[in-house]
Design a protein around this motif. Structure first.
Motif, PDB file in Angstrom:
ATOM      1  N   ASP A  32       0.746  -1.170   0.049  1.00 10.13           N
ATOM      2  CA  ASP A  32       0.087  -0.019   0.139  1.00 10.13           C
ATOM      3  C   ASP A  32       0.374   1.268  -0.101  1.00 10.13           C
ATOM      4  O   ASP A  32       0.567   2.092  -0.570  1.00 10.13           O
ATOM      5  N   ALA A  33       2.499   1.289   0.839  1.00  7.07           N
ATOM      6  CA  ALA A  33       2.633   2.780   1.030  1.00  7.07           C
ATOM      7  C   ALA A  33       3.712   2.531  -0.590  1.00  7.07           C
ATOM      8  O   ALA A  33       3.423   3.725  -1.144  1.00  7.07           O
ATOM      9  N   LEU A  34       3.688   1.959  -1.030  1.00  9.62           N
ATOM     10  CA  LEU A  34       4.446   1.404  -2.249  1.00  9.62           C
ATOM     11  C   LEU A  34       3.299   1.860  -3.081  1.00  9.62           C
ATOM     12  O   LEU A  34       3.893   2.544  -4.453  1.00  9.62           O
ATOM     13  N   LEU A  35       1.937   1.962  -3.152  1.00  5.14           N
ATOM     14  CA  LEU A  35       1.419   2.083  -4.149  1.00  5.14           C
ATOM     15  C   LEU A  35       1.245   3.236  -4.346  1.00  5.14           C
ATOM     16  O   LEU A  35       0.769   4.066  -5.434  1.00  5.14           O
ATOM     17  N   HIS A  36       1.022   4.271  -2.995  1.00  6.20           N
ATOM     18  CA  HIS A  36       1.088   5.385  -2.996  1.00  6.20           C
ATOM     19  C   HIS A  36       1.973   6.148  -3.492  1.00  6.20           C
ATOM     20  O   HIS A  36       1.597   7.599  -4.227  1.00  6.20           O
ATOM     21  N   ARG A  39       1.457   6.259  -6.760  1.00  4.74           N
ATOM     22  CA  ARG A  39       1.285   7.187  -7.309  1.00  4.74           C
ATOM     23  C   ARG A  39       1.306   8.849  -7.563  1.00  4.74           C
ATOM     24  O   ARG A  39       1.306   9.589  -8.210  1.00  4.74           O
ATOM     25  N   MET A  40       1.515   9.012  -6.545  1.00  7.66           N
ATOM     26  CA  MET A  40       2.260  10.510  -6.054  1.00  7.66           C
ATOM     27  C   MET A  40       3.273  11.052  -7.008  1.00  7.66           C
ATOM     28  O   MET A  40       3.282  11.302  -7.860  1.00  7.66           O
ATOM     29  N   LEU A  41       4.528   9.624  -7.228  1.00  6.76           N
ATOM     30  CA  LEU A  41       5.242  10.399  -8.247  1.00  6.76           C
ATOM     31  C   LEU A  41       4.784  10.800  -9.689  1.00  6.76           C
ATOM     32  O   LEU A  41       5.075  11.547 -10.572  1.00  6.76           O
ATOM     33  N   LYS A  45       5.075  13.709 -11.700  1.00  4.22           N
ATOM     34  CA  LYS A  45       5.223  14.026 -13.706  1.00  4.22           C
ATOM     35  C   LYS A  45       4.599  14.671 -14.483  1.00  4.22           C
ATOM     36  O   LYS A  45       5.404  14.979 -14.736  1.00  4.22           O
ATOM     37  N   ARG A  46       3.133  14.591 -14.097  1.00  4.05           N
ATOM     38  CA  ARG A  46       2.211  15.464 -15.719  1.00  4.05           C
ATOM     39  C   ARG A  46       2.575  16.735 -14.411  1.00  4.05           C
ATOM     40  O   ARG A  46       1.704  17.105 -15.710  1.00  4.05           O
ATOM     41  N   THR A  47       2.544  17.164 -13.535  1.00  6.55           N
ATOM     42  CA  THR A  47       1.716  18.502 -13.265  1.00  6.55           C
ATOM     43  C   THR A  47       3.400  19.366 -13.472  1.00  6.55           C
ATOM     44  O   THR A  47       4.678  18.324 -12.942  1.00  6.55           O
ATOM     45  N   SER A  48       3.106  20.452 -14.533  1.00  5.09           N
ATOM     46  CA  SER A  48       4.695  21.227 -14.296  1.00  5.09           C
ATOM     47  C   SER A  48       4.929  21.814 -13.251  1.00  5.09           C
ATOM     48  O   SER A  48       4.198  22.063 -12.204  1.00  5.09           O
ATOM     49  N   ILE A  49       6.517  21.793 -12.999  1.00  4.27           N
ATOM     50  CA  ILE A  49       7.341  22.599 -11.882  1.00  4.27           C
ATOM     51  C   ILE A  49       5.824  24.331 -11.609  1.00  4.27           C
ATOM     52  O   ILE A  49       6.108  24.277 -10.945  1.00  4.27           O
ATOM     53  N   HIS A  50       5.743  25.053 -12.534  1.00  3.61           N
ATOM     54  CA  HIS A  50       5.038  26.118 -12.745  1.00  3.61           C
ATOM     55  C   HIS A  50       3.771  25.616 -12.018  1.00  3.61           C
ATOM     56  O   HIS A  50       3.922  26.398 -10.838  1.00  3.61           O
ATOM     57  N   ASP A  51       2.830  24.787 -12.453  1.00  5.39           N
ATOM     58  CA  ASP A  51       1.775  24.912 -12.088  1.00  5.39           C
ATOM     59  C   ASP A  51       2.210  24.090 -10.534  1.00  5.39           C
ATOM     60  O   ASP A  51       1.370  24.539  -9.491  1.00  5.39           O
ATOM     61  N   ARG A  52       2.894  23.141  -9.570  1.00  4.98           N
ATOM     62  CA  ARG A  52       3.254  22.722  -8.289  1.00  4.98           C
ATOM     63  C   ARG A  52       4.022  24.131  -7.788  1.00  4.98           C
ATOM     64  O   ARG A  52       3.493  23.905  -6.530  1.00  4.98           O
ATOM     65  N   PHE A  53       4.544  24.755  -8.152  1.00  5.65           N
ATOM     66  CA  PHE A  53       5.536  26.505  -7.378  1.00  5.65           C
ATOM     67  C   PHE A  53       3.691  27.064  -7.143  1.00  5.65           C
ATOM     68  O   PHE A  53       3.848  27.184  -6.214  1.00  5.65           O
ATOM     69  N   ALA A  54       2.852  27.389  -7.970  1.00  5.57           N
ATOM     70  CA  ALA A  54       1.518  28.136  -8.356  1.00  5.57           C
ATOM     71  C   ALA A  54       1.183  27.673  -7.410  1.00  5.57           C
ATOM     72  O   ALA A  54       0.526  28.266  -6.337  1.00  5.57           O
ATOM     73  N   ALA A  55       1.075  25.977  -6.471  1.00  5.86           N
ATOM     74  CA  ALA A  55       0.178  25.838  -5.695  1.00  5.86           C
ATOM     75  C   ALA A  55       0.443  25.894  -4.457  1.00  5.86           C
ATOM     76  O   ALA A  55       0.041  25.929  -3.594  1.00  5.86           O
ATOM     77  N   TRP A  56       2.497  25.637  -4.599  1.00  3.81           N
ATOM     78  CA  TRP A  56       2.655  25.863  -3.616  1.00  3.81           C
ATOM     79  C   TRP A  56       2.435  27.461  -2.696  1.00  3.81           C
ATOM     80  O   TRP A  56       1.665  27.705  -1.691  1.00  3.81           O
ATOM     81  N   ARG A  57       2.493  28.039  -3.970  1.00  7.40           N
ATOM     82  CA  ARG A  57       2.707  29.590  -3.665  1.00  7.40           C
ATOM     83  C   ARG A  57       1.038  30.296  -3.241  1.00  7.40           C
ATOM     84  O   ARG A  57       1.271  30.889  -2.201  1.00  7.40           O
TER      85      ARG A  57
END
Length: 84
Positions: A32-36, A39-41, A45-57
């Motif tokens: 379960d831990a490895l599957l989780h 999925r997170m990884l 990968k599908r989310t651009s770095i710009h989108d990830r930074f925007a979400a963090w901000r």
């Protein structure tokens, strides 16, 4: 049948603790831990770095401006320096 032997004692203990909390076997807890994590990884990968930074901000907004000016006198006051 494949087997997984966890050689690290701390990791084996953690797997045992998580399995106890979940009420499952250590194998199921590790699966379960490895599957989780997989999925997170894949999502990252599908989310651009710009989108990830925007979400963090968005989750960590800056405070409101104070209107104070950070000039030489301000920085000197941080070091208890006299006016020059």
């Amino acid at each position: 049948m494949a087997s997984l032997y966890i050689k690290n004692a701390d990791t084996a203990d953690l797997a045992r603790e998580v399995a106890g909390l979940l009420g499952t076997s250590k194998t199921a807890a590790v699966h379960d831990a490895l599957l989780h994590r997989k999925r997170m990884l894949e999502t990252e990968k599908r989310t651009s770095i710009h989108d990830r930074f925007a979400a963090w901000r968005a989750a960590h907004p800056l405070g409101e401006p104070t209107g104070l000016e950070a000039d030489k006198a301000f920085y000197d006051s941080l070091n208890d320096e006299d006016d020059d």
